[in-house]
Scaffold this active site. Structure first.
Site, PDB file in Angstrom:
ATOM      1  N   GLU A 143       0.839  -1.355  -0.009  1.00  0.00           N
ATOM      2  CA  GLU A 143      -0.105  -0.059  -0.017  1.00  0.00           C
ATOM      3  C   GLU A 143       0.662   1.347  -0.034  1.00  0.00           C
ATOM      4  O   GLU A 143       1.666   1.311   0.813  1.00  0.00           O
ATOM      5  CB  GLU A 143      -0.942  -0.019   1.138  1.00  0.00           C
ATOM      6  CG  GLU A 143      -1.622   1.170   1.558  1.00  0.00           C
ATOM      7  CD  GLU A 143      -2.444   1.904   0.311  1.00  0.00           C
ATOM      8  OE1 GLU A 143      -3.573   1.031  -0.145  1.00  0.00           O
ATOM      9  OE2 GLU A 143      -2.118   2.840   0.061  1.00  0.00           O
ATOM     10  N   SER A 148     -20.344   7.586  -0.650  1.00  0.00           N
ATOM     11  CA  SER A 148     -21.643   7.530   0.205  1.00  0.00           C
ATOM     12  C   SER A 148     -21.980   6.736   1.172  1.00  0.00           C
ATOM     13  O   SER A 148     -22.778   6.900   1.979  1.00  0.00           O
ATOM     14  CB  SER A 148     -22.898   7.587  -1.043  1.00  0.00           C
ATOM     15  OG  SER A 148     -22.707   8.595  -1.933  1.00  0.00           O
ATOM     16  N   HIS A 207     -25.972  -0.508  -1.506  1.00  0.00           N
ATOM     17  CA  HIS A 207     -27.021  -0.573  -2.381  1.00  0.00           C
ATOM     18  C   HIS A 207     -27.802  -1.850  -2.482  1.00  0.00           C
ATOM     19  O   HIS A 207     -27.361  -2.932  -2.309  1.00  0.00           O
ATOM     20  CB  HIS A 207     -26.349  -0.242  -3.778  1.00  0.00           C
ATOM     21  CG  HIS A 207     -25.824   1.188  -3.723  1.00  0.00           C
ATOM     22  ND1 HIS A 207     -26.589   2.257  -4.062  1.00  0.00           N
ATOM     23  CD2 HIS A 207     -24.719   1.486  -3.882  1.00  0.00           C
ATOM     24  CE1 HIS A 207     -26.221   3.496  -4.072  1.00  0.00           C
ATOM     25  NE2 HIS A 207     -24.625   2.989  -4.065  1.00  0.00           N
ATOM     26  N   LYS A 217     -28.245  13.187 -12.934  1.00  0.00           N
ATOM     27  CA  LYS A 217     -28.801  11.880 -12.165  1.00  0.00           C
ATOM     28  C   LYS A 217     -29.495  12.182 -10.764  1.00  0.00           C
ATOM     29  O   LYS A 217     -29.609  11.321  -9.850  1.00  0.00           O
ATOM     30  CB  LYS A 217     -27.336  11.402 -11.972  1.00  0.00           C
ATOM     31  CG  LYS A 217     -27.499   9.876 -11.550  1.00  0.00           C
ATOM     32  CD  LYS A 217     -26.099   9.187 -11.945  1.00  0.00           C
ATOM     33  CE  LYS A 217     -26.194   7.724 -11.271  1.00  0.00           C
ATOM     34  NZ  LYS A 217     -25.553   7.857 -10.030  1.00  0.00           N
ATOM     35  N   ILE A 257     -13.164  -0.431  -9.855  1.00  0.00           N
ATOM     36  CA  ILE A 257     -14.144  -0.860  -9.022  1.00  0.00           C
ATOM     37  C   ILE A 257     -14.743   0.431  -8.585  1.00  0.00           C
ATOM     38  O   ILE A 257     -14.617   1.158  -7.385  1.00  0.00           O
ATOM     39  CB  ILE A 257     -13.715  -1.778  -7.815  1.00  0.00           C
ATOM     40  CG1 ILE A 257     -12.861  -2.827  -8.432  1.00  0.00           C
ATOM     41  CG2 ILE A 257     -14.859  -2.229  -6.831  1.00  0.00           C
ATOM     42  CD1 ILE A 257     -13.506  -3.759  -9.056  1.00  0.00           C
ATOM     43  N   SER A 307     -18.638   2.686  -7.847  1.00  0.00           N
ATOM     44  CA  SER A 307     -19.849   2.321  -7.111  1.00  0.00           C
ATOM     45  C   SER A 307     -20.591   1.213  -8.167  1.00  0.00           C
ATOM     46  O   SER A 307     -20.796   1.384  -9.228  1.00  0.00           O
ATOM     47  CB  SER A 307     -20.909   3.489  -7.106  1.00  0.00           C
ATOM     48  OG  SER A 307     -21.920   3.347  -6.236  1.00  0.00           O
ATOM     49  N   CYS A 316     -16.777  16.280  21.295  1.00  0.00           N
ATOM     50  CA  CYS A 316     -17.802  16.231  20.272  1.00  0.00           C
ATOM     51  C   CYS A 316     -18.488  15.013  20.227  1.00  0.00           C
ATOM     52  O   CYS A 316     -19.606  14.643  20.180  1.00  0.00           O
ATOM     53  CB  CYS A 316     -17.655  16.710  19.102  1.00  0.00           C
ATOM     54  SG  CYS A 316     -17.069  18.371  18.982  1.00  0.00           S
ATOM     55  N   CYS A 360      -9.472  18.431  20.096  1.00  0.00           N
ATOM     56  CA  CYS A 360      -8.831  17.360  20.270  1.00  0.00           C
ATOM     57  C   CYS A 360      -7.413  17.265  19.767  1.00  0.00           C
ATOM     58  O   CYS A 360      -6.574  16.152  20.186  1.00  0.00           O
ATOM     59  CB  CYS A 360      -9.683  16.106  20.330  1.00  0.00           C
ATOM     60  SG  CYS A 360     -10.183  15.668  18.784  1.00  0.00           S
TER      61      CYS A 360
HETATM   62  C1  LIG Z   1     -18.273   9.646  -5.000  1.00  0.00           C
HETATM   63  C2  LIG Z   1     -18.238   8.277  -4.701  1.00  0.00           C
HETATM   64  C3  LIG Z   1     -19.417   7.718  -4.205  1.00  0.00           C
HETATM   65  C4  LIG Z   1     -19.475   6.450  -3.947  1.00  0.00           C
HETATM   66  N1  LIG Z   1     -20.676   5.621  -3.279  1.00  0.00           N
HETATM   67  C5  LIG Z   1     -20.647   4.120  -2.783  1.00  0.00           C
HETATM   68  C6  LIG Z   1     -21.531   3.766  -2.276  1.00  0.00           C
HETATM   69  O1  LIG Z   1     -22.617   4.552  -1.770  1.00  0.00           O
HETATM   70  N2  LIG Z   1     -21.930   2.539  -2.349  1.00  0.00           N
HETATM   71  C7  LIG Z   1     -21.154   1.523  -2.808  1.00  0.00           C
HETATM   72  O2  LIG Z   1     -21.243   0.531  -2.814  1.00  0.00           O
HETATM   73  N3  LIG Z   1     -19.941   2.180  -3.599  1.00  0.00           N
HETATM   74  C8  LIG Z   1     -19.762   3.418  -3.625  1.00  0.00           C
HETATM   75  N4  LIG Z   1     -18.737   4.119  -4.257  1.00  0.00           N
HETATM   76  C9  LIG Z   1     -17.594   2.930  -4.725  1.00  0.00           C
HETATM   77  C10 LIG Z   1     -16.668   2.535  -3.690  1.00  0.00           C
HETATM   78  O3  LIG Z   1     -16.147   3.473  -2.756  1.00  0.00           O
HETATM   79  C11 LIG Z   1     -15.360   2.086  -4.380  1.00  0.00           C
HETATM   80  O4  LIG Z   1     -15.809   1.139  -5.268  1.00  0.00           O
HETATM   81  C12 LIG Z   1     -14.538   1.158  -3.297  1.00  0.00           C
HETATM   82  O5  LIG Z   1     -14.339   2.329  -2.320  1.00  0.00           O
HETATM   83  C13 LIG Z   1     -13.241   1.021  -4.161  1.00  0.00           C
HETATM   84  O6  LIG Z   1     -12.226   0.544  -3.371  1.00  0.00           O
HETATM   85  P1  LIG Z   1     -10.739   0.043  -3.624  1.00  0.00           P
HETATM   86  O7  LIG Z   1     -10.323  -0.748  -2.979  1.00  0.00           O
HETATM   87  O8  LIG Z   1     -11.090  -0.628  -5.229  1.00  0.00           O
HETATM   88  O9  LIG Z   1     -10.368   1.261  -4.059  1.00  0.00           O
HETATM   89  P2  LIG Z   1      -9.380   2.056  -3.189  1.00  0.00           P
HETATM   90  O10 LIG Z   1     -10.126   2.459  -1.947  1.00  0.00           O
HETATM   91  O11 LIG Z   1      -9.105   3.518  -3.782  1.00  0.00           O
HETATM   92  O12 LIG Z   1      -8.228   1.623  -2.715  1.00  0.00           O
HETATM   93  C14 LIG Z   1      -6.894   1.488  -3.600  1.00  0.00           C
HETATM   94  C15 LIG Z   1      -5.710   1.539  -3.021  1.00  0.00           C
HETATM   95  O13 LIG Z   1      -4.546   1.215  -3.630  1.00  0.00           O
HETATM   96  C16 LIG Z   1      -3.366   2.146  -3.402  1.00  0.00           C
HETATM   97  N5  LIG Z   1      -2.494   2.268  -4.229  1.00  0.00           N
HETATM   98  C17 LIG Z   1      -2.850   2.885  -5.487  1.00  0.00           C
HETATM   99  N6  LIG Z   1      -1.581   2.666  -6.313  1.00  0.00           N
HETATM  100  C18 LIG Z   1      -0.617   2.077  -5.462  1.00  0.00           C
HETATM  101  C19 LIG Z   1       0.626   1.839  -5.800  1.00  0.00           C
HETATM  102  N7  LIG Z   1       1.291   2.465  -6.805  1.00  0.00           N
HETATM  103  N8  LIG Z   1       1.419   1.024  -5.048  1.00  0.00           N
HETATM  104  C20 LIG Z   1       0.595   0.680  -3.721  1.00  0.00           C
HETATM  105  N9  LIG Z   1      -0.682   1.177  -3.415  1.00  0.00           N
HETATM  106  C21 LIG Z   1      -1.312   1.824  -4.329  1.00  0.00           C
HETATM  107  C22 LIG Z   1      -3.981   3.238  -3.005  1.00  0.00           C
HETATM  108  O14 LIG Z   1      -3.398   4.062  -1.959  1.00  0.00           O
HETATM  109  C23 LIG Z   1      -5.535   2.810  -2.147  1.00  0.00           C
HETATM  110  O15 LIG Z   1      -5.153   2.588  -0.816  1.00  0.00           O
HETATM  111  C24 LIG Z   1     -18.494   5.467  -4.305  1.00  0.00           C
HETATM  112  C25 LIG Z   1     -17.330   5.968  -4.941  1.00  0.00           C
HETATM  113  C26 LIG Z   1     -17.255   7.344  -5.129  1.00  0.00           C
HETATM  114  C27 LIG Z   1     -15.953   8.000  -5.571  1.00  0.00           C
END
Ligand SMILES: Cc1cc2nc3c(=O)[nH]c(=O)nc-3n(C[C@H](O)[C@H](O)[C@H](O)COP(=O)(O)OP(=O)(O)OC[C@H]3O[C@@H](n4cnc5c(N)ncnc54)[C@H](O)[C@@H]3O)c2cc1C
Length: 478
Positions: free
Chosen positions: A31, A45, A49, A249, A335, A337, A401, A441
């Protein structure tokens, strides 16, 4: 040599890590940031879902309802906050009723249970603070809310306890093919692994493109939010969506599991994958749009705003599976939403691929349970007294808080994969998340971090790297 190296400690990577920790496998997580859940997982959010939104036939549609049903057991096993509060999609115009019915049909096709269309009177009886302009709504009782970073941290701690190794502040800069796997070159080290899982969020295109000639491109799509004080946290009980129309939307209004009210997000494509700024225009847009759903916008109670970045690809669907021209390299890319909702199922799916490739034995001593931090705020006075007797640190309130005690902060620091930064403490305990946004805090938490980690106060950071909070003393050259 590792069996599996996972890139990314977001909800996707952590769900995969926990699933793999059930097997006799040597697994590591790489990471780039200092903690778990510092990418999109920390800013979204937070909705579980129901699953009516995705186009039938897509992976999103196939996984959503199934993954949704996993949350009750998972939240119990890993001790994170989850509430099945249900969701409503509001329709404001009789002319759009066919569209609302289509959405219900789509949900039924996607396997969403118990969907029903409610008329205006039923909707307003359920949610009295909704706008009188509502004509009907699609009600999905299986919709829920969760704390995304608490969930990811719970999965990570459990994976760690079951043997997964974590390497933070390791940015993967290159990936090279070896005869028997891959070499992942980070800014600190080289890790060799038979298989690689790409769960790098908005950077998952870059990881894919190191090894494949089939290039991916992720365009970050910004979504901005406003968080409201707990004073108005129960203004609505369900998650309130707006029926998408020709005009756009719409945005949501929802309670959070922590008792706040949340509105957002908008959607703006940007170039910079690290740009988490909020904008006046964006916040005005979400306030304007959210005002259509509710009687009165409680703007006086806004305490914070934030931005999250969607990992948008042209495919407009999750990209999960082995990369055809890179054997042993598995994508969990694009990946967006409902990626938070689908994460538990994505974890199980990727585990299946890996089990098929490596045929590992299941561990006989896998422990599926993880206990979270005792939250002083949620205890009865009897429980508080008993805990303070056991450990007087729970009698010292650090964050007024959110009523967070020193005992909770110590637990956040000293538990597996403990917090090392101010934001790490905030995400584990809520210290600094309340009305004053850490005004009271911050210095206290900083002192505790400095004392417990045995580092100088000037070395304590907000979120790692150069985000230092103190640079020197007043009237001293810096
Ligand atoms: C505005 C918004 C609203 C959303 N609302 C919803 C919702 O209500 N419900 C729902 O189901 N989904 C929702 N989503 C989608 C959901 O948040 C994401 O699908 C999910 O958080 C993706 O997780 P992830 O682990 O794939 O990505 P991330 O959480 O981005 O994790 C990727 C990780 O990889 C690390 N990384 C990147 N590059 C490197 C590298 N070169 N070397 C080492 N580490 C690296 C990053 O630091 C990060 O920690 C929403 C997304 C957004 C943006």
């Amino acid at each position: 040599m590792y069996d599996v190296a996972i890139i990314g400690a977001g909800i996707t990577g952590m769900s995969i890590a926990r699933e793999l920790s059930k097997y006799d496998l040597k697994v590591c997580v790489l990471e780039k940031e200092v903690d778990i859940a510092m990418g999109t997982t920390k800013a979204n959010s937070a909705i579980v879902h129901a699953g009516f939104d995705a186009k039938p036939g897509t992976l999103k549609a196939k996984l959503n309802a199934k993954a949704n049903s996993m949350f009750d057991q998972l939240s119990k096993d890993l001790d994170f906050h989850f509430r099945r509060n249900g969701s409503l999609v509001l329709c404001f115009d009789e002319k759009d009723m066919d569209h609302l019915r289509d959405l219900m049909e789509q949900g039924i096709q996607n396997g969403v249970p118990d969907l029903v269309i409610l008329d205006k009177a039923a909707v307003l009886a359920m949610e009295p603070n909704l706008s009188e302009d509502v004509v009907a709504a699609l009600y999905a009782p299986t919709g829920g809310i969760v704390c995304p970073y608490e969930m990811a941290i719970g999965m990570a701690e459990n994976a760690y306890e079951n043997g997964v190794e974590f390497f933070f502040e390791n940015t993967v800069l290159d990936i090279q093919k070896l005869n028997n796997g891959y070499a992942l070159i980070t800014d600190k080290n080289t890790f060799k692994s038979k298989l690689v899982v790409n769960a790098a969020g908005v950077y998952s295109d870059k990881m894919n493109n190191f090894v494949s000639s089939s290039k991916l491109s992720i365009i970050p799509r910004r979504g901005e939010y406003c968080v409201f004080d707990k004073e108005v946290g129960s203004y609505v009980d369900k998650t309130i969506f707006q029926l998408p129309t020709k005009l756009g939307k719409g945005v949501l209004v929802t309670p959070t599991v922590d008792g706040n009210l949340l509105i957002g997000p908008n959607a703006v494509d940007i170039d910079d994958k690290d740009d988490l700024t909020t904008t006046r225009i964006g916040l005005d847009e979400i306030l304007r749009k959210a005002s259509l759903s509710i009687k009165k916008m409680p703007s006086h109670a806004i305490i914070a705003s934030f931005t999250g970045l969607r990992a948008r690809t042209e495919a407009d669907d999750f990209i999960i599976g082995e990369v055809p021209d890179a054997k042993g390299f598995i994508n969990a890319a694009g990946i967006e939403s409902p990626g938070l909702t689908c994460a538990p199922f994505i974890g199980a799916m990727v585990k299946e691929f890996i089990v098929e490739m490596l045929h590992p034995l299941e561990k006989s001593n896998f422990n599926p349970l993880r206990k979270g931090i005792h939250h002083f705020l949620e205890m009865t006075n009897e429980e508080r007294k008993a805990l303070i007797k056991q450990d007087p640190a729970y009698g010292k309130i650090v964050c007024r808080c959110e009523t967070v005690s020193e005992g909770e902060i110590l637990s956040a620091i000293h538990r597996p994969l403990g917090a090392t930064t101010l934001d790490g403490i905030k995400r584990r305990t809520r210290a600094g998340s309340g009305r004053c946004q850490a005004g009271f805090c911050m210095t206290r938490v900083l002192d505790i971090l400095s004392r417990e980690l045995e580092i100088k106060r000037t070395e304590v950071t907000k979120f790692g790297g150069e985000s230092k909070l103190l640079v020197g003393k007043n009237k001293q050259d810096v």
